[in-house]
Design an enzyme around this catalytic site. Structure first.
Site, PDB file in Angstrom:
ATOM      1  N   GLY A 287       0.366  -1.058  -0.011  1.00  0.00           N
ATOM      2  CA  GLY A 287       0.396   0.156   0.484  1.00  0.00           C
ATOM      3  C   GLY A 287       0.546   1.192   0.130  1.00  0.00           C
TER       4      GLY A 287
ATOM      5  N   HIS B 195      11.919   1.092   0.342  1.00  0.00           N
ATOM      6  CA  HIS B 195      11.652  -0.274   1.005  1.00  0.00           C
ATOM      7  C   HIS B 195      12.532  -1.577   1.480  1.00  0.00           C
ATOM      8  CE1 HIS B 195       8.151  -0.429  -1.612  1.00  0.00           C
ATOM      9  NE2 HIS B 195       9.047  -0.032  -2.842  1.00  0.00           N
TER      10      HIS B 195
ATOM     11  N   SER C 192      -0.823  -9.832  -4.837  1.00  0.00           N
ATOM     12  CA  SER C 192      -0.323  -8.691  -6.073  1.00  0.00           C
ATOM     13  C   SER C 192       0.922  -8.645  -5.992  1.00  0.00           C
ATOM     14  CB  SER C 192      -0.176  -7.299  -4.341  1.00  0.00           C
ATOM     15  OG  SER C 192      -0.370  -5.854  -5.195  1.00  0.00           O
TER      16      SER C 192
ATOM     17  N   GLY D  36      -7.090  -3.582  -5.424  1.00  0.00           N
ATOM     18  CA  GLY D  36      -7.137  -2.257  -3.933  1.00  0.00           C
ATOM     19  C   GLY D  36      -7.820  -2.717  -3.463  1.00  0.00           C
TER      20      GLY D  36
HETATM   21  P1  A3P Z   1      -3.433  -5.399  -5.643  1.00  0.00           P
HETATM   22  O1  A3P Z   1      -2.634  -5.891  -6.060  1.00  0.00           O
HETATM   23  O2  A3P Z   1      -3.656  -5.852  -4.221  1.00  0.00           O
HETATM   24  O3  A3P Z   1      -4.914  -4.375  -5.718  1.00  0.00           O
HETATM   25  P2  A3P Z   1       2.498  -0.677  -4.044  1.00  0.00           P
HETATM   26  O4  A3P Z   1       1.922   0.530  -3.691  1.00  0.00           O
HETATM   27  O5  A3P Z   1       3.201  -1.327  -2.009  1.00  0.00           O
HETATM   28  O6  A3P Z   1       3.244  -1.425  -4.702  1.00  0.00           O
HETATM   29  O7  A3P Z   1       1.165  -1.611  -3.033  1.00  0.00           O
HETATM   30  C1  A3P Z   1       0.416  -2.112  -4.522  1.00  0.00           C
HETATM   31  C2  A3P Z   1      -0.700  -2.686  -3.961  1.00  0.00           C
HETATM   32  O8  A3P Z   1      -1.907  -0.786  -3.449  1.00  0.00           O
HETATM   33  C3  A3P Z   1      -1.643  -3.410  -5.077  1.00  0.00           C
HETATM   34  O9  A3P Z   1      -2.704  -3.845  -4.732  1.00  0.00           O
HETATM   35  C4  A3P Z   1      -2.774  -1.769  -5.472  1.00  0.00           C
HETATM   36  O10 A3P Z   1      -3.213  -1.718  -6.139  1.00  0.00           O
HETATM   37  C5  A3P Z   1      -3.133  -1.486  -4.314  1.00  0.00           C
HETATM   38  N1  A3P Z   1      -3.584   0.236  -4.291  1.00  0.00           N
HETATM   39  C6  A3P Z   1      -2.665   1.424  -4.925  1.00  0.00           C
HETATM   40  N2  A3P Z   1      -3.560   2.539  -4.844  1.00  0.00           N
HETATM   41  C7  A3P Z   1      -4.371   2.674  -3.784  1.00  0.00           C
HETATM   42  C8  A3P Z   1      -5.055   2.984  -2.912  1.00  0.00           C
HETATM   43  N3  A3P Z   1      -5.440   4.446  -3.881  1.00  0.00           N
HETATM   44  N4  A3P Z   1      -6.236   2.956  -2.170  1.00  0.00           N
HETATM   45  C9  A3P Z   1      -5.742   1.287  -1.797  1.00  0.00           C
HETATM   46  N5  A3P Z   1      -4.947   0.347  -1.941  1.00  0.00           N
HETATM   47  C10 A3P Z   1      -4.446   0.804  -3.838  1.00  0.00           C
END
Ligand code: A3P
Length: 341
Positions: free
Chosen positions: A87, A148, A178, A309
């Site tokens: 996230g 990270h 994800s 998400g």
């Molecule tokens: P999913 O692949 O489960 O949809 P990061 O930003 O750490 O790379 O994480 C990516 C994950 O956060 C993805 O999850 C993505 O869809 C989700 N994500 C991105 N923007 C978001 C938002 N505004 N609110 C909630 N989840 C979000």
């Protein structure tokens, strides 16, 4: 206020000699990386084991080494930390909106035209990855960064400073699903001759810790323990809590960062405006985040940072055996911690 992404604002103009010096520094990193143990990996052909964590060579790991050696934290810095796919993108948007809420109008906000990755740069991939060391000293305070890097490998300068740290963690099963999606986006683009990573393979690699910046469990535990030791400095948040109780955790986040919401702001609906601006629904539908020609610092389209998400999408992917296995590891590793998924 005009917005220019921080990574563009801290590009130093370097002489040829300075660039050659940088190149020599990065060559020493690459030399060291070539001596480190490698394993079959996720999005690229292998991962390198460095200080107990797995890294993508060379671009990313040399960035990590450069951060460790060159980054100078300021007490006013705000550092977002997470293992990828927990996230980070969402938290970048939230932190940026909280800190800059008096500078930008919600109708012309930078997040409407810039991906959150460009608003809050990731130290090892945005600022220190290339063969030229950028200079975040050129940025005004408060500087917002993300990383990270695991807790135990954070640069000494960050450990020693009093900068605020936020850690976001997420259910390992959703992180796995994800991560596989994202890794395959990278494979499809950069390793076309490699087959896509199967779920069975991704599961095996993830469980043995061989995912980028993994092992997942040690990454979470490192920051969890640090947040207990320094609660005033390190805020430990869960993606799932933010999803289920956004207002509560937005307040908590703003308070921790030193930018609490006033009663007036509460009344004016500023919190709701921030949550709407940063929502998955809003961000994922913006032109900048949908356009396949807009490519992020790690080489894939910005749209790859937005999939579903949701909380619990793992139920649509993992088998009963996989679920049982990951739950068992999670129970063992997080035994005694007062958080669960
Ligand atoms: P999913 O692949 O489960 O949809 P990061 O930003 O750490 O790379 O994480 C990516 C994950 O956060 C993805 O999850 C993505 O869809 C989700 N994500 C991105 N923007 C978001 C938002 N505004 N609110 C909630 N989840 C979000």
């Amino acid at each position: 206020m005009e917005f220019t992404p921080p990574s563009k604002r801290c590009l130093p103009t370097k002489s040829k000699e300075e660039e050659e010096d940088d190149e020599r520094v990065y060559q020493t990193y690459r030399n060291l990386i070539s001596t480190l143990p490698t394993e079959n990996g996720w999005s690229s052909s292998n991962l390198v084991l460095y200080q107990g964590s797995r890294y993508v060579p060379n671009n990313f790991l040399q960035g990590v080494m450069a951060v460790q050696q060159h980054f100078k934290a300021r007490p006013t810095d705000i550092l977002l930390t997470a293992i990828p796919k927990s996230g980070t993108t969402w938290m970048k948007a939230l932190i940026f909106s909280i800190v800059n809420r008096t500078h930008y109008d919600f109708t012309t906000h930078p997040l409407l035209t810039h991906n959150p990755q460009d608003c809050v740069p990731t130290l090892e991939t945005n600022l220190y990855r290339k063969t030229s060391i950028t200079n975040p000293d050129l940025l005004p305070s408060p500087r917002l960064f993300s990383t990270h890097i695991s807790c135990s490998s954070l640069p000494k300068s960050i450990i020693d400073s009093s900068c605020q740290i936020v850690y976001i963690c997420r259910n390992p099963k959703d992180v796995l699903v994800s991560n596989r999606y994202f890794g395959n986006k990278i494979r499809a683009k950069f390793n076309k001759d490699q087959p896509l990573l199967s779920l069975a393979e991704a599961f095996q690699l993830f469980c043995k810790g061989a995912s980028p910046f993994g092992p997942y469990w040690e990454h979470v535990l490192g920051f969890w323990k640090a947040s207990l030791e320094q609660p005033e400095r390190i805020l430990f948040l869960k993606y799932e809590d933010l999803r289920s109780n956004p207002l509560v955790y937005l307040r908590k986040l703003a308070q921790h960062l030193g930018y609490p919401f006033s009663l007036e702001e509460e009344k004016q609906g500023v919190l709701e405006k921030i949550l709407n601006l940063c929502s998955f629904q809003n961000l994922s539908n913006l032109e900048v985040n949908k356009n396949p020609d807009k490519v992020s610092h790690v080489g894939v389209e910005y749209s790859a940072f937005f999939r579903k998400g949701q909380v619990g999408d793992w139920k649509n992917h993992l088998t009963a055996d996989m679920i049982e296995h990951i739950d068992r590891i999670t129970e063992q590793k997080f035994h005694g911690c007062d958080f669960s998924f």
